[in-house]
Write an enzyme that holds these catalytic residues in place. Structure first.
Site, PDB file in Angstrom:
ATOM      1  N   LYS A  35       4.557  37.613  49.995  1.00 33.94           N
ATOM      2  CA  LYS A  35       3.470  36.883  49.880  1.00 33.94           C
ATOM      3  C   LYS A  35       2.299  37.738  49.247  1.00 33.94           C
ATOM      4  O   LYS A  35       1.638  37.077  48.265  1.00 33.94           O
ATOM      5  CB  LYS A  35       3.000  36.614  51.335  1.00 33.94           C
ATOM      6  CG  LYS A  35       1.889  35.411  51.553  1.00 33.94           C
ATOM      7  CD  LYS A  35       1.552  35.135  52.926  1.00 33.94           C
ATOM      8  CE  LYS A  35       2.446  33.926  53.637  1.00 33.94           C
ATOM      9  NZ  LYS A  35       2.169  33.510  54.600  1.00 33.94           N
ATOM     10  N   THR A  86       0.377  31.700  66.183  1.00 32.25           N
ATOM     11  CA  THR A  86       0.746  31.702  67.830  1.00 32.25           C
ATOM     12  C   THR A  86       1.638  30.372  68.005  1.00 32.25           C
ATOM     13  O   THR A  86       1.268  29.491  68.806  1.00 32.25           O
ATOM     14  CB  THR A  86      -0.481  31.437  68.389  1.00 32.25           C
ATOM     15  OG1 THR A  86      -1.258  30.220  67.799  1.00 32.25           O
ATOM     16  CG2 THR A  86      -1.321  32.521  68.409  1.00 32.25           C
ATOM     17  N   THR A 121      -5.438  30.144  67.140  1.00 28.43           N
ATOM     18  CA  THR A 121      -5.365  29.397  68.521  1.00 28.43           C
ATOM     19  C   THR A 121      -4.527  30.013  69.785  1.00 28.43           C
ATOM     20  O   THR A 121      -3.517  30.415  69.713  1.00 28.43           O
ATOM     21  CB  THR A 121      -4.822  28.029  68.140  1.00 28.43           C
ATOM     22  OG1 THR A 121      -5.722  27.442  67.197  1.00 28.43           O
ATOM     23  CG2 THR A 121      -5.207  27.009  69.563  1.00 28.43           C
ATOM     24  N   LYS A 271     -11.045  24.916  71.378  1.00 26.20           N
ATOM     25  CA  LYS A 271     -10.030  24.593  70.684  1.00 26.20           C
ATOM     26  C   LYS A 271      -8.792  24.069  71.037  1.00 26.20           C
ATOM     27  O   LYS A 271      -8.535  22.913  70.486  1.00 26.20           O
ATOM     28  CB  LYS A 271      -9.582  26.205  69.928  1.00 26.20           C
ATOM     29  CG  LYS A 271      -8.521  25.770  68.968  1.00 26.20           C
ATOM     30  CD  LYS A 271      -8.817  25.085  67.767  1.00 26.20           C
ATOM     31  CE  LYS A 271      -7.667  24.672  66.865  1.00 26.20           C
ATOM     32  NZ  LYS A 271      -7.973  24.101  65.834  1.00 26.20           N
ATOM     33  N   CYS A 327      -0.202  22.444  64.074  1.00 32.42           N
ATOM     34  CA  CYS A 327      -1.210  22.686  65.305  1.00 32.42           C
ATOM     35  C   CYS A 327      -0.903  21.759  66.591  1.00 32.42           C
ATOM     36  O   CYS A 327      -0.742  22.078  67.637  1.00 32.42           O
ATOM     37  CB  CYS A 327      -2.595  22.520  64.731  1.00 32.42           C
ATOM     38  SG  CYS A 327      -3.025  23.887  63.765  1.00 32.42           S
ATOM     39  N   LYS A 330       2.247  22.107  68.918  1.00 27.23           N
ATOM     40  CA  LYS A 330       2.392  23.395  69.769  1.00 27.23           C
ATOM     41  C   LYS A 330       1.095  23.511  70.781  1.00 27.23           C
ATOM     42  O   LYS A 330       1.473  24.117  71.455  1.00 27.23           O
ATOM     43  CB  LYS A 330       2.504  24.683  68.691  1.00 27.23           C
ATOM     44  CG  LYS A 330       1.455  25.002  68.135  1.00 27.23           C
ATOM     45  CD  LYS A 330       1.453  26.400  67.451  1.00 27.23           C
ATOM     46  CE  LYS A 330       0.025  26.894  66.525  1.00 27.23           C
ATOM     47  NZ  LYS A 330      -1.017  27.231  67.345  1.00 27.23           N
TER      48      LYS A 330
HETATM   49  P1  NAD Z   1       0.662  30.916  59.557  1.00 28.38           P
HETATM   50  O1  NAD Z   1       2.014  31.081  59.900  1.00 28.38           O
HETATM   51  O2  NAD Z   1       0.651  30.264  57.998  1.00 28.38           O
HETATM   52  O3  NAD Z   1       0.215  32.660  58.825  1.00 28.38           O
HETATM   53  C1  NAD Z   1       0.119  33.615  59.629  1.00 28.38           C
HETATM   54  C2  NAD Z   1       0.415  34.960  58.716  1.00 28.38           C
HETATM   55  O4  NAD Z   1       0.156  36.149  59.662  1.00 28.38           O
HETATM   56  C3  NAD Z   1       1.705  34.824  58.426  1.00 28.38           C
HETATM   57  O5  NAD Z   1       1.595  35.077  56.994  1.00 28.38           O
HETATM   58  C4  NAD Z   1       2.273  36.259  58.893  1.00 28.38           C
HETATM   59  O6  NAD Z   1       3.094  36.909  58.027  1.00 28.38           O
HETATM   60  C5  NAD Z   1       1.083  37.197  59.091  1.00 28.38           C
HETATM   61  N1  NAD Z   1       1.293  38.012  60.379  1.00 28.38           N
HETATM   62  C6  NAD Z   1       1.654  37.927  61.392  1.00 28.38           C
HETATM   63  N2  NAD Z   1       1.662  39.136  62.056  1.00 28.38           N
HETATM   64  C7  NAD Z   1       1.069  40.070  61.354  1.00 28.38           C
HETATM   65  C8  NAD Z   1       0.624  41.501  61.575  1.00 28.38           C
HETATM   66  N3  NAD Z   1       0.633  42.015  62.596  1.00 28.38           N
HETATM   67  N4  NAD Z   1       0.017  41.934  60.400  1.00 28.38           N
HETATM   68  C9  NAD Z   1      -0.115  41.228  59.282  1.00 28.38           C
HETATM   69  N5  NAD Z   1       0.253  39.870  58.955  1.00 28.38           N
HETATM   70  C10 NAD Z   1       0.868  39.175  60.158  1.00 28.38           C
HETATM   71  O7  NAD Z   1      -0.244  30.578  60.536  1.00 28.38           O
HETATM   72  P2  NAD Z   1      -1.380  29.433  60.190  1.00 28.38           P
HETATM   73  O8  NAD Z   1      -1.271  27.985  60.070  1.00 28.38           O
HETATM   74  O9  NAD Z   1      -2.418  30.380  59.156  1.00 28.38           O
HETATM   75  O10 NAD Z   1      -2.099  29.563  61.612  1.00 28.38           O
HETATM   76  C11 NAD Z   1      -2.707  30.797  62.142  1.00 28.38           C
HETATM   77  C12 NAD Z   1      -3.523  30.445  63.500  1.00 28.38           C
HETATM   78  O11 NAD Z   1      -4.462  29.647  63.218  1.00 28.38           O
HETATM   79  C13 NAD Z   1      -2.611  29.874  64.754  1.00 28.38           C
HETATM   80  O12 NAD Z   1      -2.837  30.374  65.685  1.00 28.38           O
HETATM   81  C14 NAD Z   1      -2.872  28.165  64.159  1.00 28.38           C
HETATM   82  O13 NAD Z   1      -2.679  27.551  65.530  1.00 28.38           O
HETATM   83  C15 NAD Z   1      -4.353  28.450  64.233  1.00 28.38           C
HETATM   84  N6  NAD Z   1      -4.763  27.312  63.305  1.00 28.38           N
HETATM   85  C16 NAD Z   1      -4.080  26.939  62.356  1.00 28.38           C
HETATM   86  C17 NAD Z   1      -4.715  25.724  61.376  1.00 28.38           C
HETATM   87  C18 NAD Z   1      -3.696  25.148  60.304  1.00 28.38           C
HETATM   88  O14 NAD Z   1      -4.358  24.045  60.161  1.00 28.38           O
HETATM   89  N7  NAD Z   1      -2.634  25.773  59.916  1.00 28.38           N
HETATM   90  C19 NAD Z   1      -5.927  25.042  61.921  1.00 28.38           C
HETATM   91  C20 NAD Z   1      -6.478  25.684  62.801  1.00 28.38           C
HETATM   92  C21 NAD Z   1      -6.185  26.831  63.584  1.00 28.38           C
END
Ligand code: NAD
Length: 497
Positions: A35, A86, A121, A271, A327, A330
């Site tokens: 990535k 998460t 979240t 949230k 979201c 889960k």
């Molecule tokens: P995602 O899976 O797209 O991205 C998470 C990233 O974190 C991945 O690229 C992973 O490789 C990286 N990662 C994990 N552990 C790591 C570490 N220790 N060091 C470095 N990188 C690390 O997830 P997302 O959709 O962006 O969601 C992230 C959070 O935000 C979740 O809790 C989700 O519920 C919340 N959220 C998501 C959205 C949405 O629309 N996707 C909206 C609001 C809130």
């Protein structure tokens, strides 16, 4: 102000890009090397409107960078956002492994006062958990602090503290002439020295604050949502951290964005409450639509009338195949699980989760009613993403529907403007087409599964000529039933007449 974002996914990348566009200096970190490589070569790992332009502009301006080097990014930053995944555990609770690992990594590299901002979240109490992890694991970071005594890798194996995460540096050796464990105490002198140093470092913990700042952006309009949010929620117990957060979001104050300043527990629950409520609204209108199908009523008129009631509002009253995405599914499960752990049965939300699961199956029944038997039938599916304007297929209802159809012996042809590459990873053996008309060719029926705008104005006569049977199933209610039927189709929407 220098900012580091741990986790460069949908939330982390959008947050990083938009904060750099606010003029802040941002480093986005991810453990996924591919990535980061892609981002550093000018590519972008997700599809999100306007994101590429913002990234490009801010990278060129030197305000935005991408790295796998978490140590450097943490050490150089004053504020660290956690935006890692998460996902759900098997029992529906939130899996906090990524959060805990990120906290341990921060602890290991903490070198000065920092604000740790959790954007992921997470269940109530996670900010406290992050605080505890960073406090407990900081005593390992004394090795990296200037002037501190440091222990050898060999001695590190005696550590009682939590394991140091992967991205650590090699430790140095405490100057120690003796390599023999004294018979009297049975403890190696170097371990005694290390404990002493740990005691000292515990007294000199580097100060930090943990803030909860949940994210409300929607995929498909994430940049707009981040830059024009309907609210910013900040849960903080520290005035100093709050001031820093307000400084970060200063451009949003200028456009009169409402701020909800509260404690971390309330912010965390806000949230889940928002997502659970929206999921409930969607599920409610889906159930009304299912009833409409039985009695010949029209859900569009019902939704319109409901929406005219100021207490209800017209948003999220569009029936469909059930909510999906990364979201709502889960987060609704996680909130049920949080309640259960507190010995409280969240009855309404449990029903929402179960009704939403059933909705996929009801869509299959709808298709079956028109095709009689699914075995051997060729079904064309338009849309794979869980909603329009994203390439995200996590818990996507179209994907679930395809799996159920395959189970019943149907053959699938499909198209999506953005999500095909992601879908191929989990459904490699179905037929992917280059457009809507290729899908229709030779199919026994055509199903609209995602509400992409480009599916709203299909050349229906061309579609009809290409289909084997003129059966059109509209799981997003994009078309007026009468108009489609007039063209000679058998048409089914959801709750339409
Ligand atoms: P995602 O899976 O797209 O991205 C998470 C990233 O974190 C991945 O690229 C992973 O490789 C990286 N990662 C994990 N552990 C790591 C570490 N220790 N060091 C470095 N990188 C690390 O997830 P997302 O959709 O962006 O969601 C992230 C959070 O935000 C979740 O809790 C989700 O519920 C919340 N959220 C998501 C959205 C949405 O629309 N996707 C909206 C609001 C809130």
């Amino acid at each position: 102000m220098k900012i580091c974002i741990i986790g460069t996914g949908y939330v982390g990348l959008v947050t990083g890009a938009c904060l750099s566009d606010f003029g802040l200096e941002v480093t986005c970190v991810d453990q996924d090397e591919a990535k980061i490589l892609l981002l550093n070569s000018g590519g972008i790992p997700i599809y999100e409107q306007n994101l590429e332009e913002i990234i490009d502009k801010n990278v060129k301006a030197g305000r935005l960078s991408f790295t796998t080097d978490i140590e450097k990014a943490v050490k150089e930053s004053e504020v660290i956002f956690i935006a890692v995944g998460t996902p759900s555990n098997h029992d529906g609770s939130a899996d906090l492994t990524q959060i805990e690992n990120a906290a341990k990594q921060i602890a290991a590299d903490l070198n000065s006062y920092k604000v740790i901002v959790n954007k992921s979240t997470v269940p109530v109490g996670t900010a406290s958990r992050i605080k505890k992890i960073i406090s407990e694991n900081q005593n390992l970071s004394w090795r990296a602090t200037e002037g501190s005594a440091e222990i050898s890798n060999e001695e590190n194996s005696h550590c009682e503290e939590a394991e140091r995460p992967k991205q650590s540096h090699s430790a140095h050796v405490i100057p120690d002439s003796s390599s023999v464990i004294p018979v009297k105490t049975g403890i190696h002198p170097s371990v005694i020295a290390r404990r002493e140093a740990t005691r000292q470092s515990q007294q000199e913990l580097i100060p930090f604050d943990v803030v909860s700042n949940p994210e409300f952006l929607r995929e498909g309009s994430a940049v707009r949502d981040f830059t024009h949010p309907d609210k910013i929620v900040i849960g903080s117990e520290s005035e100093k951290a709050l001031k820093i957060m307000q400084e970060i979001y200063r451009p949003l104050y200028l456009i009169d964005t409402p701020f909800v300043i509260t404690n971390p527990e309330t912010a965390e629950l806000i949230k889940y409450a928002c997502n659970a409520f929206l999921a409930t609204k969607i599920t409610f209108i889906n159930e009304i639509a299912n009833l409409c199908d039985k009695v010949g009523a029209d859900v569009h008129q019902i939704a319109r009338a409901m929406g005219l009631d100021g207490r209800i509002s017209p948003k999220f009253l569009h029936p469909g195949p059930g909510y999906g995405g990364s979201c709502f599914p889960k987060d609704t499960r996680a909130l049920c699980s949080i309640a259960e752990r507190l010995d409280y049965e969240f009855k309404s939300l449990k029903s929402v989760v179960s009704a939403n699961n059933r909705q996929r199956g009801l869509m299959i029944e709808k298709i079956k009613r028109l095709l009689v038997d699914l075995k051997g039938k060729q079904i064309g599916i338009l849309g794979l993403a869980f909603k329009q304007n994203t390439d995200d297929i996590r818990e996507s209802s179209p994907i679930d529907i395809i799996k159920l159809l395959l189970k019943q012996g149907a053959k699938i042809k499909c198209f999506d403007p953005m999500a095909i590459d992601n879908a191929k990873k989990i459904l490699p053996d179905i037929e992917y087409c280059k457009n809507e008309y290729d899908v229709a060719e030779g199919c026994n029926c055509l199903v609209i599964a995602t509400e992409w705008n480009q599916f709203r104005n299909l050349d229906l006569l061309r579609i009809k000529a290409l289909l084997k049977n003129p059966i059109f199933i509209d799981l997003r209610n994009l078309y007026e039933p009468e108009k489609v039927k007039e063209l000679g189709f058998k048409y089914e929407g959801i709750g339409r007449r």
